[in-house]
Every structure is written in structure tokens, then in C-alpha cells.
Design a protein around this motif. Structure first.
Motif, short mmCIF file in Angstrom:
data_model
loop_
_atom_site.label_atom_id
_atom_site.label_comp_id
_atom_site.label_asym_id
_atom_site.label_seq_id
_atom_site.Cartn_x
_atom_site.Cartn_y
_atom_site.Cartn_z
N GLU A 1 -40.05 5.72 -13.14
CA GLU A 1 -40.37 5.98 -11.51
C GLU A 1 -39.21 5.97 -11.16
OE1 GLU A 1 -43.42 4.92 -8.07
OE2 GLU A 1 -43.32 3.26 -9.76
N ILE B 1 -50.73 2.64 -16.19
CA ILE B 1 -50.10 3.95 -16.37
C ILE B 1 -50.40 5.07 -15.46
CG2 ILE B 1 -49.86 5.77 -18.21
CD1 ILE B 1 -50.07 3.55 -20.33
N LEU C 1 -42.44 1.79 -17.33
CA LEU C 1 -42.90 2.58 -16.08
C LEU C 1 -42.04 2.26 -15.10
CD1 LEU C 1 -46.70 1.47 -16.52
CD2 LEU C 1 -45.80 3.80 -16.67
N VAL D 1 -48.84 5.29 -11.69
CA VAL D 1 -47.35 5.50 -11.54
C VAL D 1 -47.48 7.21 -11.54
CG1 VAL D 1 -45.14 5.69 -12.52
CG2 VAL D 1 -46.32 3.57 -12.74
N GLN E 1 -47.17 10.41 -14.71
CA GLN E 1 -47.58 10.08 -15.89
C GLN E 1 -48.67 10.50 -16.50
OE1 GLN E 1 -44.76 7.95 -17.31
NE2 GLN E 1 -44.22 8.64 -15.27
N TRP F 1 -48.69 9.69 -22.25
CA TRP F 1 -49.04 8.46 -23.07
C TRP F 1 -50.11 8.83 -23.82
CZ3 TRP F 1 -46.42 3.53 -21.95
CH2 TRP F 1 -45.42 3.69 -20.89
#
Length: 347
Positions: free
Chosen positions: A63, A129, A59, A132, A135, A71
Motif C-alpha cells: 500500500e 488481502i 500488505l 487493500v 490486491q 495473491w
């Protein structure tokens, strides 16, 4: 409205003008390996490293590089407790000829909560997740369903997808992307995806050794060919365009390459693997194509530093293509949205 621009002898669609890089990750923890290995001390250690080291590092990398990823998450992982999971089963369970394939038969083993069973429940990772930027929390089916294995009734996969959708809706997860367990799917399964509200899927590469097969039909020649293609150009780069995606329903955001992690026996071939990824990425950037790379987070839990060096080399290749060609990174859902706009644009 999306406007096509003629550049260098091919038509680029606005938004994919300089290629797109996407990543999908099969996020499954133990549920993807339950028919292959026991949850012994060794594999528990692998999954703990996945949770506490691999996923946070991935992650952070995404970023830092501005990488958007999907995911693809087994629905069982969404639940706070074993009791909640056991109460949320689909209307029809899969009845595989090989009963060992059914994760529903293992639900009695699920612990009280994530702290008690960090190998089969993961709501805190799901939230990490989602926090971020870029994502997407997609589906890897509810139970790590195997679409081509013999036995289940025709509507069992639809029931599985509906259960995933219900669990996601309860948690405010709005996603239309799916990656299939063991990359198994057929035309009827795609129809079920549409019925369940999924509008993007990760299709396989269009070469003979990648076509979807049941496990018993995925023989040694196919496996050897896929491994050879990791290091040498056995097949051409597969970098479909946004127009290709727009021509499919649901949208096929097809795989370009599985990022096979470091094999200690073949470590001397690692430079070839990295070059294969870098040249594929550059091909997509130059031709307005999509480069779709995928792997499992737990793949990095062994030889972690070496494998993160491999992942970083792929992200460095993307960064070069972004700087030189203007390549963008989008997740599967974002690509599907752009494909929708391309499909609606006047010819």
C-alpha cells in the motif's frame, strides 16, 4: 482503444509505455509444504509468523509503495470450517502415483475453524488481502494441484479448478489469474484453465532450467543453474512486453524472477542478488517490458527483518523506475485486461 507510440526505437503500447512491475505471491500456508515437512512445532511457529507478522507487513508495504499484487491462493484456505471444506471436494480427485502428494488425503486433519486450525484455514487473511487496493485474489489451484506429476486422470485438474471457482464465486471473488503449484503445467492444463474461466497465468522463464518439470525430473543441474542465476547474469533479463502477453491465450504474464530469500551461507552475495533485481527492473522500465517478481509469503517468516530489507530493496528499485521512467504497477488480472485491449487494437 490502445494506441502504439514509437519511442526510442521500439513500439510502446499505451498503458505499458514505461514498463510494468507486478508481484505474485503463492499463498498456501501448510498446503504447499505438506508433502515435504511435518506440521510440527517449528513449522507451526513459521506459519504463525507468516499470519501475524509477514502478511500484514507485506500488505502495508504494498500500500505504501502503490504495488499491485496477485495473491495466488490455495482454495482450501478460503473455507470457514473443516466441515465446509470437506463437503466442497471436486467431482474427481487426483490419483497421484505418489499418494503423499494428495492434500485431499489430509482433509480429516483440518480443524473445526480458523481459530482452531490457523495453518490450513485462512478466510480472515483472504479478507484482509481483498481490503487493500490493488490486491488481486488469484488461484493457486484448489488443493495445491501438481499438473505434471504422474497418475491423475486428464480431467482431474479441470475438476480442481472448477472447485476453486465454485468456492470463490460463493465468496464474491472474481478473478481470472492462476499460478501453478510448483510451476508445473503443460498445454492441456492451459486448455483446462480457459475452460474454467482463467484468462491469465504465470508462465515460467523461457530458459532450460526453468521449463516445467515433474519433481523427479527437476534435477540438481537445473536447481544449481537457477540458484546461480539469482546472483549472476547466467541468463538475460526476462521482461516480456504487453504485445507478448497479448499474443498468448490464456494470457501468459510470465515470471521474470523468483525472489529467493536470504541464505545465511551466501549472505556475502546479497548485494549481487539485489543488483540483479534492480537491473532487471530498470531494463523493463527502459524497454516497455513487464518485470514479474514472485515469492511465497512464508519465505519471509525466517530471518524476517533481513528478508523484508530484501523485499524493500526491490520495491525501492520499482519506485526509482516509476519516478524516472513512469513505470506502473499492475496485478496479473490488470495486465491481462490491458493485453486484451492491445490485442483488439487495429494494427
Amino acid at each position: 482503444m490502445t494506441i502504439g507510440v514509437e519511442t526510442g526505437g521500439y513500439m510502446r503500447m499505451g498503458g505499458a509505455a514505461n514498463g510494468i512491475f507486478t508481484v505474485s505471491l503463492d499463498f498456501e500456508l501448510y498446503w504447499g509444504m505438506s508433502d515435504i515437512c511435518e506440521l510440527d512445532d517449528g513449522y507451526q511457529a513459521t506459519l504463525r509468523r507468516t499470519r501475524h507478522d509477514v502478511i500484514p507487513r507485506l500488505l502495508a508495504l504494498f500500500e505504501d509503495y502503490g504495488v499491485h499484487a496477485t495473491w495466488a491462493t490455495v482454495g482450501f484456505l478460503l473455507f470457514e470450517s473443516g466441515d465446509d471444506l470437506r463437503a466442497a471436494g471436486p467431482a474427481r480427485l487426483p490419483t497421484y502415483d505418489d499418494a503423499n502428494l494428495s492434500n485431499h488425503d489430509r482433509l480429516a486433519d483440518v480443524g473445526a475453524d480458523e481459530a482452531d486450525d490457523p495453518y490450513r484455514l485462512a478466510p480472515s487473511l483472504v479478507e484482509a488481502i481483498r481490503a487493500v487496493p490493488g490486491q488481486e485474489l488469484g488461484s493457486h489451484s484448489f488443493s495445491h494441484y501438481y499438473c505434471l506429476e504422474p497418475g491423475p486422470a486428464d480431467d482431474a485438474f479441470l475438476a480442481d479448478l472448477t472447485a476453486w471457482r465454485n468456492a470463490a464465486d460463493e465468496r464474491g471473488i472474481d478473478s481470472g489469474s492462476i499460478c501453478f503449484g510448483r510451476n508445473q503445467y503443460g498445454p492441456r492444463d492451459l486448455d483446462h484453465c480457459t475452460e474454467a474461466g482463467f484468462d491469465a497465468y504465470r508462465g515460467n522463464e523461457p530458459f532450460w532450467c526453468y521449463t516445467p518439470r515433474a519433481g523427479a525430473d527437476d534435477g540438481l543441474p537445473r536447481k544449481l543453474a537457477r540458484r546461480a542465476d539469482t546472483y549472476a547474469p547466467l541468463f538475460p533479463h526476462h521482461c516480456p512486453t504487453l504485445d507478448d502477453v497479448a499474443a498468448t491465450a490464456p494470457r501468459n504474464v510470465a515470471s521474470s524472477r523468483f525472489l529467493r530469500m536470504v541464505d545465511r551461507r551466501l549472505r556475502f552475495l546479497e548485494p549481487l542478488k539485489r543488483r540483479r533485481v534492480a537491473t532487471g527492473m530498470a531494463h523493463a522500465a527502459r524497454t516497455g517490458g513487464i518485470y514479474h517478481l514472485w515469492w511465497h509469503p512464508q519465505d519471509l517468516a525466517v530471518d524476517t527483518d533481513d528478508n523484508f530489507a530484501l523485499v524493500t530493496s526491490a520495491l525501492d528499485a520499482f519506485a526509482r523506475c516509476r519516478d524516472e521512467y513512469g513505470m506502473a504497477s499492475l496485478n496479473m488480472g490488470e495486465i491481462a485486461e490491458r493485453a486484451d485491449r492491445a490485442a483488439e487494437a487495429p494494427a
